[in-house]
Design a protein around this motif. Structure first.
Motif, PDB file in Angstrom:
ATOM      1  N   UNK A 191     -32.948   0.143 -16.300  1.00  0.00           N
ATOM      2  CA  UNK A 191     -33.343  -1.064 -15.282  1.00  0.00           C
ATOM      3  C   UNK A 191     -33.253  -0.610 -14.034  1.00  0.00           C
ATOM      4  N   UNK A 192     -33.946  -0.878 -13.053  1.00  0.00           N
ATOM      5  CA  UNK A 192     -33.691  -0.748 -11.750  1.00  0.00           C
ATOM      6  C   UNK A 192     -32.667  -1.284 -11.177  1.00  0.00           C
ATOM      7  N   UNK A 193     -32.147  -2.228 -10.995  1.00  0.00           N
ATOM      8  CA  UNK A 193     -31.822  -2.736 -10.959  1.00  0.00           C
ATOM      9  C   UNK A 193     -30.040  -2.769 -11.150  1.00  0.00           C
ATOM     10  N   UNK A 194     -30.415  -2.200 -12.265  1.00  0.00           N
ATOM     11  CA  UNK A 194     -28.754  -1.284 -12.954  1.00  0.00           C
ATOM     12  C   UNK A 194     -28.714  -0.185 -11.923  1.00  0.00           C
ATOM     13  N   UNK A 195     -29.886   0.351 -11.935  1.00  0.00           N
ATOM     14  CA  UNK A 195     -29.886   1.958 -10.413  1.00  0.00           C
ATOM     15  C   UNK A 195     -28.998   1.373  -9.540  1.00  0.00           C
ATOM     16  N   UNK A 196     -29.314   0.412  -8.734  1.00  0.00           N
ATOM     17  CA  UNK A 196     -29.101  -0.100  -7.532  1.00  0.00           C
ATOM     18  C   UNK A 196     -27.801  -0.661  -7.007  1.00  0.00           C
ATOM     19  N   UNK A 197     -27.209  -1.403  -8.567  1.00  0.00           N
ATOM     20  CA  UNK A 197     -25.553  -1.878  -8.643  1.00  0.00           C
ATOM     21  C   UNK A 197     -25.182  -0.701  -8.646  1.00  0.00           C
ATOM     22  N   UNK A 198     -25.690   1.042  -9.925  1.00  0.00           N
ATOM     23  CA  UNK A 198     -24.978   1.948  -9.457  1.00  0.00           C
ATOM     24  C   UNK A 198     -25.104   2.869  -8.399  1.00  0.00           C
ATOM     25  N   UNK A 199     -25.780   2.795  -7.490  1.00  0.00           N
ATOM     26  CA  UNK A 199     -25.712   3.356  -6.042  1.00  0.00           C
ATOM     27  C   UNK A 199     -24.416   3.007  -5.166  1.00  0.00           C
ATOM     28  N   UNK A 200     -24.929   1.230  -5.473  1.00  0.00           N
ATOM     29  CA  UNK A 200     -23.950   0.645  -5.219  1.00  0.00           C
ATOM     30  C   UNK A 200     -22.119   1.387  -5.501  1.00  0.00           C
ATOM     31  N   UNK A 201     -21.655   1.122  -6.574  1.00  0.00           N
ATOM     32  CA  UNK A 201     -21.115   1.982  -6.508  1.00  0.00           C
ATOM     33  C   UNK A 201     -20.525   3.973  -6.469  1.00  0.00           C
ATOM     34  N   UNK A 202     -21.742   4.486  -6.471  1.00  0.00           N
ATOM     35  CA  UNK A 202     -21.654   5.409  -5.737  1.00  0.00           C
ATOM     36  C   UNK A 202     -21.240   5.955  -4.442  1.00  0.00           C
ATOM     37  N   UNK A 203     -22.109   4.872  -3.747  1.00  0.00           N
ATOM     38  CA  UNK A 203     -21.368   4.362  -1.868  1.00  0.00           C
ATOM     39  C   UNK A 203     -19.740   4.383  -1.776  1.00  0.00           C
ATOM     40  N   UNK A 222     -37.101   7.756 -16.026  1.00  0.00           N
ATOM     41  CA  UNK A 222     -37.445   8.577 -14.721  1.00  0.00           C
ATOM     42  C   UNK A 222     -38.214   6.959 -13.466  1.00  0.00           C
ATOM     43  N   UNK A 223     -39.139   6.734 -14.297  1.00  0.00           N
ATOM     44  CA  UNK A 223     -39.046   5.449 -13.129  1.00  0.00           C
ATOM     45  C   UNK A 223     -38.616   4.787 -12.709  1.00  0.00           C
ATOM     46  N   UNK A 224     -38.100   3.926 -13.719  1.00  0.00           N
ATOM     47  CA  UNK A 224     -36.744   3.274 -12.819  1.00  0.00           C
ATOM     48  C   UNK A 224     -36.128   3.486 -12.360  1.00  0.00           C
ATOM     49  N   UNK A 225     -35.780   4.831 -12.664  1.00  0.00           N
ATOM     50  CA  UNK A 225     -34.652   5.516 -11.493  1.00  0.00           C
ATOM     51  C   UNK A 225     -34.656   5.874 -10.410  1.00  0.00           C
TER      52      UNK A 225
END
Length: 266
Positions: A191-203, A222-225
Motif C-alpha cells: 500500500x502506498x499509504x503504508x510505504x509513506x508511513x514507513x518512510x516517516x518511521x525512517x525519518x 514496485x509501483x506502490x513502493x
C-alpha cells in the motif's frame, strides 16, 4: 610585556571555548539510504526508481535474465549497485529464492563460488545484502564464507535483518568488513499509504541515530513502493534529511578507499 601576555591568555582561552562550543552546537547532517531490492528479477517500478531523482541504492539479484542489464542501467543513471544475495529462509516458497540461492546444505567452498559468480554477474556492485535468508544467516560457516569473499573483494555488507540471530555482525566485525543493518522495511504491506508511513518511521529513526536505512522492492510491490517513496520527499526535505547512496553512511574516507566496483573484464 608580561602584563600584556597575561591579559591575552584569558582572551585566547575564551576564544577557544567559544569555537569548541560552536562546533558542538553545529547541527549534524542527517542522512538516510533507501535500498531497493529485487532488481534483476521483477520489473514493476524499475524504470520509476532508476529514472527518478532520488539516489536510491539498487540491490540486484544475480543469475537472472535481467541481472547484468539492470546493474548496468543503474550505473548509467549514477545509482549505486549492490548484490542482493538470495539465502535460505525458515519459511517460504523455494520459487521465491530465484536461481542459485545459498542454502544450508552447501559447503563453504560452494558458497564462496556462488558469491564470486554473483560478483561477476552484477557489475559495478560495491556491497552485498541478503534476500530472505532467515535460516542461512544463522549458519556461521555459510556467513563466514560470504564475509571472506566480501573482504577479498572490498565489498561492504548490509544485513537485511531477517533474523535476530544473524551472524553477519559478529563475523564482519571479526574480519574487519564494513557492515550496517537495515532499520525499516517499506513495503511489507502493499500500500502506498503504508510505504509513506514507513518512510516517516525512517525519518524518525534518522533523527534519533543520525543515519537510517530502509529497504523496499521492485516487482509486485514496485509501483506502490515507488509512489510512496516519491510522495514522502517533501517530508524529508522539511526535516532536512538527505537521501544518499548507502555507502555514504559509512564514516570518513572509507567509501572512497575501500569500496571498489567490479566491472566485467577486471
Amino acid at each position: 610585556m608580561k602584563k600584556f601576555i597575561y591579559m591575552l591568555i584569558p582572551f585566547m582561552v575564551f576564544s577557544f571555548q567559544q569555537s569548541t562550543s560552536a562546533e558542538k552546537n553545529e547541527p549534524k547532517e542527517l542522512k538516510a539510504a533507501i535500498i531497493i531490492d529485487d532488481f534483476g528479477g521483477g520489473t514493476g517500478g524499475v524504470r520509476d526508481f532508476l529514472e527518478g531523482e532520488i539516489p536510491i541504492t539498487a540491490a540486484v539479484m544475480p543469475f537472472t535474465e535481467n541481472s547484468t542489464e539492470h546493474a548496468e542501467w543503474a550505473h548509467k543513471y549514477g545509482i549505486e549497485v549492490m548484490i542482493h544475495l538470495s539465502m535460505e529462509p525458515k519459511r517460504g516458497k523455494r520459487s521465491w529464492l530465484g536461481p542459485r540461492p545459498i542454502t544450508n546444505d552447501l559447503s563453504p567452498a560452494e558458497v564462496r563460488q556462488i558469491v564470486e559468480d554473483a560478483i561477476k554477474d552484477v557489475p559495478y556492485a560495491v556491497g552485498i545484502n541478503n534476500h530472505m535468508g532467515s535460516l542461512a544467516v544463522e549458519n556461521k560457516e555459510i556467513v563466514r564464507a560470504i564475509v571472506e569473499v566480501a573482504k577479498e573483494r572490498r565489498l561492504f555488507i548490509i544485513d537485511s535483518a531477517t533474523s535476530p540471530n544473524t551472524k553477519f555482525p559478529e563475523i564482519a566485525k571479526e574480519l574487519g568488513v564494513p557492515i550496517l543493518k537495515r532499520d525499516v522495511f517499506l513495503d511489507d504491506i502493499s500500500s502506498s499509504a503504508h510505504v509513506r508511513k514507513q518512510m516517516i518511521r525512517l525519518a524518525k529513526v534518522t533523527e534519533i541515530k543520525g543515519t537510517g536505512i530502509a529497504i523496499g522492492h521492485v516487482g509486485i510491490t514496485g509501483k506502490v513502493c515507488s509512489i510512496g517513496v516519491f510522495q514522502s520527499m517533501d517530508e524529508f526535505n522539511k526535516r532536512k534529511i538527505k537521501i544518499v547512496s548507502v555507502s555514504k553512511l559509512f564514516s570518513g574516507k572509507l567509501p572512497e578507499k575501500y569500496f571498489i566496483p567490479y566491472k566485467k573484464g577486471n
